[in-house]
Design a protein around this motif. Sequence first.
Motif, PDB file in Angstrom:
ATOM      1  N   SER A   1       0.639  -1.153   0.047  1.00  0.00           N
ATOM      2  CA  SER A   1       0.015  -0.078   0.072  1.00  0.00           C
ATOM      3  C   SER A   1       0.924   1.297   0.021  1.00  0.00           C
ATOM      4  CB  SER A   1      -0.860  -0.045   1.263  1.00  0.00           C
ATOM      5  OG  SER A   1      -0.139   0.124   2.384  1.00  0.00           O
ATOM      6  N   ALA A   2       1.962   1.128   0.539  1.00  0.00           N
ATOM      7  CA  ALA A   2       2.977   2.354   0.675  1.00  0.00           C
ATOM      8  C   ALA A   2       4.000   2.360  -0.608  1.00  0.00           C
ATOM      9  CB  ALA A   2       3.746   2.389   2.062  1.00  0.00           C
ATOM     10  N   GLY A   3       3.965   1.244  -1.401  1.00  0.00           N
ATOM     11  CA  GLY A   3       4.839   1.367  -2.432  1.00  0.00           C
ATOM     12  C   GLY A   3       6.391   1.040  -1.864  1.00  0.00           C
ATOM     13  N   LEU A   4       6.404   0.067  -0.990  1.00  0.00           N
ATOM     14  CA  LEU A   4       7.746  -0.197  -0.392  1.00  0.00           C
ATOM     15  C   LEU A   4       8.054  -1.809  -0.770  1.00  0.00           C
ATOM     16  CD1 LEU A   4       7.242   1.193   3.370  1.00  0.00           C
ATOM     17  CD2 LEU A   4       8.140   2.261   1.358  1.00  0.00           C
ATOM     18  N   ARG A   5       9.307  -1.960  -0.718  1.00  0.00           N
ATOM     19  CA  ARG A   5       9.797  -3.164  -0.758  1.00  0.00           C
ATOM     20  C   ARG A   5      10.757  -3.702   0.605  1.00  0.00           C
ATOM     21  NH1 ARG A   5      12.378  -5.169  -6.309  1.00  0.00           N
ATOM     22  NH2 ARG A   5      12.011  -7.022  -5.258  1.00  0.00           N
ATOM     23  N   ILE A   6       9.936  -4.666   0.991  1.00  0.00           N
ATOM     24  CA  ILE A   6      10.856  -4.909   2.569  1.00  0.00           C
ATOM     25  C   ILE A   6      11.699  -6.467   2.623  1.00  0.00           C
ATOM     26  CG2 ILE A   6       9.284  -3.444   3.982  1.00  0.00           C
ATOM     27  CD1 ILE A   6       8.015  -5.840   4.692  1.00  0.00           C
ATOM     28  N   ALA A   7      12.548  -6.381   3.107  1.00  0.00           N
ATOM     29  CA  ALA A   7      13.172  -7.801   3.120  1.00  0.00           C
ATOM     30  C   ALA A   7      12.512  -8.763   4.110  1.00  0.00           C
ATOM     31  CB  ALA A   7      14.714  -7.612   3.530  1.00  0.00           C
ATOM     32  N   PRO A   8      12.741 -10.018   3.638  1.00  0.00           N
ATOM     33  CA  PRO A   8      11.992 -11.117   4.574  1.00  0.00           C
ATOM     34  C   PRO A   8      12.718 -10.997   6.031  1.00  0.00           C
ATOM     35  CG  PRO A   8      12.816 -12.142   2.403  1.00  0.00           C
ATOM     36  CD  PRO A   8      13.176 -10.831   2.241  1.00  0.00           C
ATOM     37  N   PRO A   9      11.826 -11.198   6.964  1.00  0.00           N
ATOM     38  CA  PRO A   9      12.256 -11.352   8.315  1.00  0.00           C
ATOM     39  C   PRO A   9      13.380 -12.279   8.491  1.00  0.00           C
ATOM     40  CG  PRO A   9      10.126 -12.093   8.216  1.00  0.00           C
ATOM     41  CD  PRO A   9      10.361 -11.693   6.907  1.00  0.00           C
ATOM     42  N   GLY A  10      14.287 -11.878   9.605  1.00  0.00           N
ATOM     43  CA  GLY A  10      15.153 -12.720  10.076  1.00  0.00           C
ATOM     44  C   GLY A  10      14.611 -13.569  11.410  1.00  0.00           C
ATOM     45  N   SER A  11      15.353 -14.519  11.830  1.00  0.00           N
ATOM     46  CA  SER A  11      14.612 -15.425  12.896  1.00  0.00           C
ATOM     47  C   SER A  11      14.257 -14.623  14.056  1.00  0.00           C
ATOM     48  CB  SER A  11      15.674 -16.486  13.243  1.00  0.00           C
ATOM     49  OG  SER A  11      16.721 -16.253  13.553  1.00  0.00           O
ATOM     50  N   ALA A  12      15.253 -13.498  14.348  1.00  0.00           N
ATOM     51  CA  ALA A  12      14.949 -12.871  15.616  1.00  0.00           C
ATOM     52  C   ALA A  12      13.734 -11.964  15.411  1.00  0.00           C
ATOM     53  CB  ALA A  12      16.173 -12.199  15.841  1.00  0.00           C
ATOM     54  N   GLU A  13      13.347 -11.709  14.183  1.00  0.00           N
ATOM     55  CA  GLU A  13      12.255 -10.713  14.097  1.00  0.00           C
ATOM     56  C   GLU A  13      10.919 -11.263  13.518  1.00  0.00           C
ATOM     57  OE1 GLU A  13      14.203  -9.093  10.320  1.00  0.00           O
ATOM     58  OE2 GLU A  13      15.432  -7.699  11.635  1.00  0.00           O
ATOM     59  N   ARG A  14      10.568 -12.656  14.081  1.00  0.00           N
ATOM     60  CA  ARG A  14       9.401 -13.489  13.571  1.00  0.00           C
ATOM     61  C   ARG A  14       8.915 -13.768  14.824  1.00  0.00           C
ATOM     62  NH1 ARG A  14       9.020 -15.981   8.617  1.00  0.00           N
ATOM     63  NH2 ARG A  14       8.436 -18.072   9.840  1.00  0.00           N
ATOM     64  N   PHE A  15       7.787 -13.488  15.098  1.00  0.00           N
ATOM     65  CA  PHE A  15       6.923 -13.760  16.190  1.00  0.00           C
ATOM     66  C   PHE A  15       5.655 -14.596  16.012  1.00  0.00           C
ATOM     67  CE2 PHE A  15       9.702 -10.147  16.946  1.00  0.00           C
ATOM     68  CZ  PHE A  15      10.323 -10.541  18.040  1.00  0.00           C
TER      69      PHE A  15
END
Length: 269
Positions: free
Chosen positions: A176-190
Amino acid sequence: MLQPAVSRRVADLEQALGVRLMHRTRPGVTLTPEGEVLFHAIAGSLMQVQTAVEQIRLPAERNTLVVDSTIGFASCYLMQRLPAFRSAHPDIVIELVSRDLSDDYHQGGSDVIIVFDEPARLPGLHKSLIFGEELVPLCAPAYLPGPVPAERLCDHRLLHLVHGNHTRDWERYAASAGLRIAPPGSAERFTSFTVCLQAALNGDGIMLGWEHLLQDHLNAGRLIRACDQRLKTRRGYFACITGRAAENRHARAFVDWLAGEGQQAAMIR
């Protein structure tokens, strides 16, 4: 000492599974690690069945309402507002059944189910919107001093809730914001909303949250908006009356009150 009939059943099960479930010693028996796993699984299921049976046996018109809610909604929103409901309805007792790591709710054993979903997928007979979804990036003030432009979000650590229908929330927001984000690392997944929220409160990064749900944290300054851009969707939190409470006036009073609370909060904001 096991009864002979029980001992034979256990032996049959061990043969079928190909593992030993018990160490047979005198004068008794002890569970093997595999037996412990099976025991805890069965014990939990039996407790759920017992709870469901007890709830179903309750008469249709009663003062106790069984309300099924996620832990996140209960802890962040409902618990702070229940005293006002109890004050207005001292004759109604709320029994809160909470869930977190599972989207499953127990429609047969509950009077009111609080569900986050789209309107077309809601359970129950009577549904009332509490508040709609507006995704907004949130973080602790120790992590960011104030909001950043949407395109700068990718420079920061993003906390991803990877559970149920929230798994792709950051992807939806980024699109929606026209961004591209990297896949989350293991410490960023909940997998738990409450743990993801705690990580944000600890200053570990930026989470996607719901301003209505987390308004108390925002009002207290524990969270701030990391970006002012929002994403409004068709989803939301709804209070649904189940079939067993269709004629229960207390259930209708609770749902009407909860919907009114949500509408009032939206008007104030």
